[in-house]
Design an enzyme around this catalytic site. Structure first.
Site, PDB file in Angstrom:
ATOM      1  N   VAL A  37       0.882  -1.169   0.000  1.00 30.89           N
ATOM      2  CA  VAL A  37       0.000   0.000   0.000  1.00 30.89           C
ATOM      3  C   VAL A  37       0.918   1.217   0.000  1.00 30.89           C
ATOM      4  CG1 VAL A  37      -0.101   0.018   2.559  1.00 30.89           C
ATOM      5  CG2 VAL A  37      -1.970   1.030   1.258  1.00 30.89           C
ATOM      6  N   MET A  49       2.811   1.318  15.400  1.00 28.88           N
ATOM      7  CA  MET A  49       3.025   2.741  15.722  1.00 28.88           C
ATOM      8  C   MET A  49       4.042   3.036  16.827  1.00 28.88           C
ATOM      9  SD  MET A  49      -0.939   3.873  15.168  1.00 28.88           S
ATOM     10  CE  MET A  49      -1.579   2.196  15.084  1.00 28.88           C
ATOM     11  N   HIS A  75      10.234  -7.687  12.438  1.00 28.55           N
ATOM     12  CA  HIS A  75      11.337  -6.745  12.288  1.00 28.55           C
ATOM     13  C   HIS A  75      12.511  -7.339  11.491  1.00 28.55           C
ATOM     14  CE1 HIS A  75       9.997  -4.471  16.211  1.00 28.55           C
ATOM     15  NE2 HIS A  75       9.232  -4.197  15.161  1.00 28.55           N
ATOM     16  N   HIS A  94      12.237  -1.109  17.969  1.00 27.27           N
ATOM     17  CA  HIS A  94      11.311  -1.256  16.845  1.00 27.27           C
ATOM     18  C   HIS A  94      11.936  -0.460  15.697  1.00 27.27           C
ATOM     19  CE1 HIS A  94       7.958  -2.966  19.334  1.00 27.27           C
ATOM     20  NE2 HIS A  94       8.841  -2.571  20.242  1.00 27.27           N
TER      21      HIS A  94
END
Ligand SMILES: Cc1cc2nc3c(=O)[nH]c(=O)nc-3n(C[C@H](O)[C@H](O)[C@H](O)COP(=O)(O)OP(=O)(O)OC[C@H]3O[C@@H](n4cnc5c(N)ncnc54)[C@H](O)[C@@H]3O)c2cc1C
Length: 659
Positions: free
Chosen positions: A135, A145, A574, A619
């Site tokens: 996308v 997030m 990850h 992250h």
């Protein structure tokens, strides 16, 4: 100013997963639209007719960041094109992408590539789903997030491998450049143990980052529980050490309480930035240019037709850790054995393409908790509650739909692994050969007992996160996630024998495989026992009603715990390293040099998570944006030099010759 993005229905045709009752209720009252990226229809033919200076493959996290920085810095003299396989976010998926607490809902849907690993022997034959964003915005549109940085030592280790300019001091300005930090109110900071040093954050970057306004009821117990175990709050967790307990920052725009992701880079897109969506790059065009191999453009498919787009200066590959090595191999850059099995003629030999794959391994441990607490699972179980939460979100931009997992702690091994065991693990690590000679001492040093690094990440939140544990009706659950930050398991991603560009590559992360994997299994066992200790410590213990998965008896039984870990480990999503920087080992150690240029090819760079030579304790997204920011600077510097040296004299190129 306009971003030219085609919208095709092709990428939205895969069926989305069945809607949960929560999603169904949420759909009844939908969130108001946030300003979308202004798309304008352009045909693939028109896109291909453009004379591009730069072509970026992949409009994801890094791709949009690097493309928009290049376009903005050179506007209007240099033309930048982006080719993205996915489309813009479909209206049916908008809530799942934008509303914070709906994280995870877009996985498996029309915006997910739907990758899967090969069966993993270390996971007793299981294959794991490996979601990746297909996308505009890439995986930044699907992720959870969390916004953090690794420790100074992690980036300095990249530099120590011989990748000049990639240490903490060089990267810090790039981190700041990508973000705008919104400080919390005093009341919020006091109430939720939010502490920060504003000097460590950026104030004018495209990605909006903020602390949540609403928290799970368990969060108020988190800091005190970790303090009781000797782990202090780290008020500067993005300042060079992530060790300690803290309340997490998120990539959420507090003005709209919605996800902030890579498309924000294009909000003021200059007229020289052109984005084509729903178009899949099949390969990079490599040509012979005065004795050198040079990337001159790409072949891509859109709505069943193949097209060619050309770039006079550079092709930038930003297709992510899975697809970047795949595209290099389909183009003839890679291990001759892999290429010949796939029937792809070898253009540039590099046995490191697709190797060096490292991922964070994640283990969800589920506990039964006080059923009276507000729990996100209740929104899934009760439609009226879900509808009320949505109404509140739409009206006030707060409430349960803004809650994200925020209770974090990064803990060094020496906090819970005995000196003798660590010494044994360190000895084992020194003898392992799968990592190259430069990387081995870095990994071994992390186990020497003195390393003050966030070796295991812990997140606690209410709700059942396990995909394998079903739970019992009427009971409520909380999950302790533990994530191994510096894995020894190492794997690969390669195209298949006889592969077409549409075929998924073979993803083999090698979880718990071989001697390397055994070290990870050992670390996970120790980490799981410490997780059980955290949940048995007050005040968190006060909301616990008992272990659910695994049962307490499994944690104390060496053999059963090992089996349970193999059955329950999942990816933390990850993956890095498949086009890693080679450092002083050069092409023997990686795929790109320290300026992210592919070895043996002029005019081709890789800019995404795949270039990280060693996994980091964090992250990934903030680091991926920083990589893109740094790459844009390097590219602009190099273009400046090239222009001075007379770019006009660039030779005519001929496609298809072996370099
Ligand atoms: C479920 C999940 C949760 C996560 N949670 C977090 C989190 O909370 N915090 C965090 O920091 N990180 C998180 N991550 C990781 C982080 O989001 C990624 O590491 C990061 O976004 C990767 O960026 P990238 O630019 O390397 O790749 P991507 O963002 O994946 O970009 C690659 C782009 O290339 C496109 N592409 C691929 N092949 C082609 C082709 N052949 N032609 C054209 N286009 C192509 C893709 O469609 C995609 O848009 C999470 C990841 C996942 C999957």
């Amino acid at each position: 100013m306009k971003t030219t993005a085609t919208i095709s229905t092709d990428s939205n045709s895969r069926s989305a997963p069945a809607k949960s009752s929560k999603a169904a209720a949420a759909a009844a009252v939908s969130a108001p639209p946030s300003p979308p990226l202004t798309p304008c229809r352009v045909s693939a033919d028109d896109f291909a007719k453009q004379a591009f200076d730069f072509l970026v493959i992949g409009g994801g996290t890094a791709g949009l960041a690097v493309a928009s920085r290049l376009a903005a810095a050179t506007s209007p003299s240099l033309t930048v094109g982006v080719i993205e396989a996915g489309g813009v976010v479909a209206s049916s998926s908008r809530d799942h992408v934008e509303i914070p607490a709906m994280y995870g809902r877009a996985l498996g849907g029309c915006h997910d590539w739907g990758f899967e690993t090969a069966p993993q022997a270390g996971l007793r034959g299981r294959s794991l789903p490996w979601p990746r964003g297909k996308v505009l915005g890439g995986t930044s549109a699907l992720n959870f997030m969390t916004w953090n940085r690794a420790s100074r030592a992690d980036y300095d280790a990249w530099e120590a491998l011989g990748n000049a300019g990639w240490g903490w001091d060089d990267l810090l300005p790039c981190f700041k450049q990508s973000e705008t930090f919104h400080p919390p109110s005093k009341a919020l900071a006091g109430e939720h143990d939010v502490s920060h040093d504003p000097g460590l954050f950026g104030s004018s970057g495209p990605i909006q980052v903020s602390y949540s306004t609403d928290y799970s009821p368990s969060h108020r117990l988190w800091h005190r529980t970790l303090h009781a175990l000797g782990i202090a709050t780290n008020p500067a967790h993005v300042g060079g050490s992530n060790v300690g307990v803290w309340t997490n920052v998120n990539a959420v725009d507090p003005r709209t309480a919605s996800r902030s992701y890579a498309t924000s880079y294009c909000a003021s897109s200059p007229p020289n930035l052109h984005i084509l969506t729903d178009a899949t790059v099949h390969r990079i065009i490599l040509a012979q240019d005065r004795g050198e191999c040079r990337a001159t453009g790409v072949r891509f498919a859109c709505q069943g037709r193949e097209h060619v787009a050309l770039a006079s200066r550079e092709v930038i590959l930003s297709a992510g850790t899975v697809s970047s090595p795949q595209i290099l191999e389909l183009s003839g850059i890679g291990d001759p054995g892999v290429l010949s099995r796939a029937g792809v003629p070898v253009v540039v030999e590099n046995p490191r393409v697709g190797e060096n794959l490292q991922d964070h391994l994640m283990l969800p441990m589920v506990f039964e908790v006080d059923p009276d607490l507000e729990n996100p699972d209740k929104l899934k179980q009760d439609e009226s509650m879900a509808a009320a939460a949505m109404e509140r979100y739409v009206r006030d931009r707060n409430g349960p739909l803004t809650v994200l997992p925020c209770s974090m702690a990064y803990v060094p091994f020496n906090h819970f692994v005995s000196d003798e065991r660590l010494a044994a693990m360190s000895r084992q690590a020194g003898e392992l050969a799968a990592f190259d000679a430069d990387k081995r001492p870095v990994l071994q040093q992390r186990l020497d007992g003195t390393a003050n690094l966030g070796q295991v990440e812990y997140i606690f939140d209410l709700g059942n996160w396990s995909t394998r544990f079903q739970g019992t009706e009427g009971k409520q659950y909380g999950t302790m996630l533990l994530m191994l930050q510096y894995p020894f398991s190492v794997g690969s991603i390669h195209i298949r024998p006889g592969a077409t560009p549409e075929d998924q590559p073979v993803i083999d992360p090698g979880y718990y495989a071989g001697a390397h994997g055994q070290l990870d299994l050992q670390a996970m066992k120790e980490g799981a026992r410490f997780a059980a200790r955290i949940t048995a410590t007050e005040p968190l213990a006060g909301i616990m009603r008992g272990a659910a998965s695994p049962p307490a008896s499994t944690v104390s039984d060496e053999h059963r715990l090992k089996e349970w870990i193999a059955d329950n480990t999942m990816t933390d999503w990850h993956p890095v390293g498949t086009c890693g920087m080679g450092g002083r080992a050069g092409i023997e150690g990686g795929v790109v040099d320290e300026r992210l240029r592919v070895y043996g090819v002029r005019g081709l760079r890789v800019v995404d998570a795949s270039v990280m030579p060693l996994q980091i304790s964090a992250h990934l997204q903030a680091t991926v944006y920083a990589i893109a920011e740094k790459a844009a600077r390097m590219i602009l510097d190099d273009v400046g030099e090239e222009t001075e040296a007379g770019a006009a004299s660039m030779g005519k190129v001929e496609e298809g010759m072996k370099c």
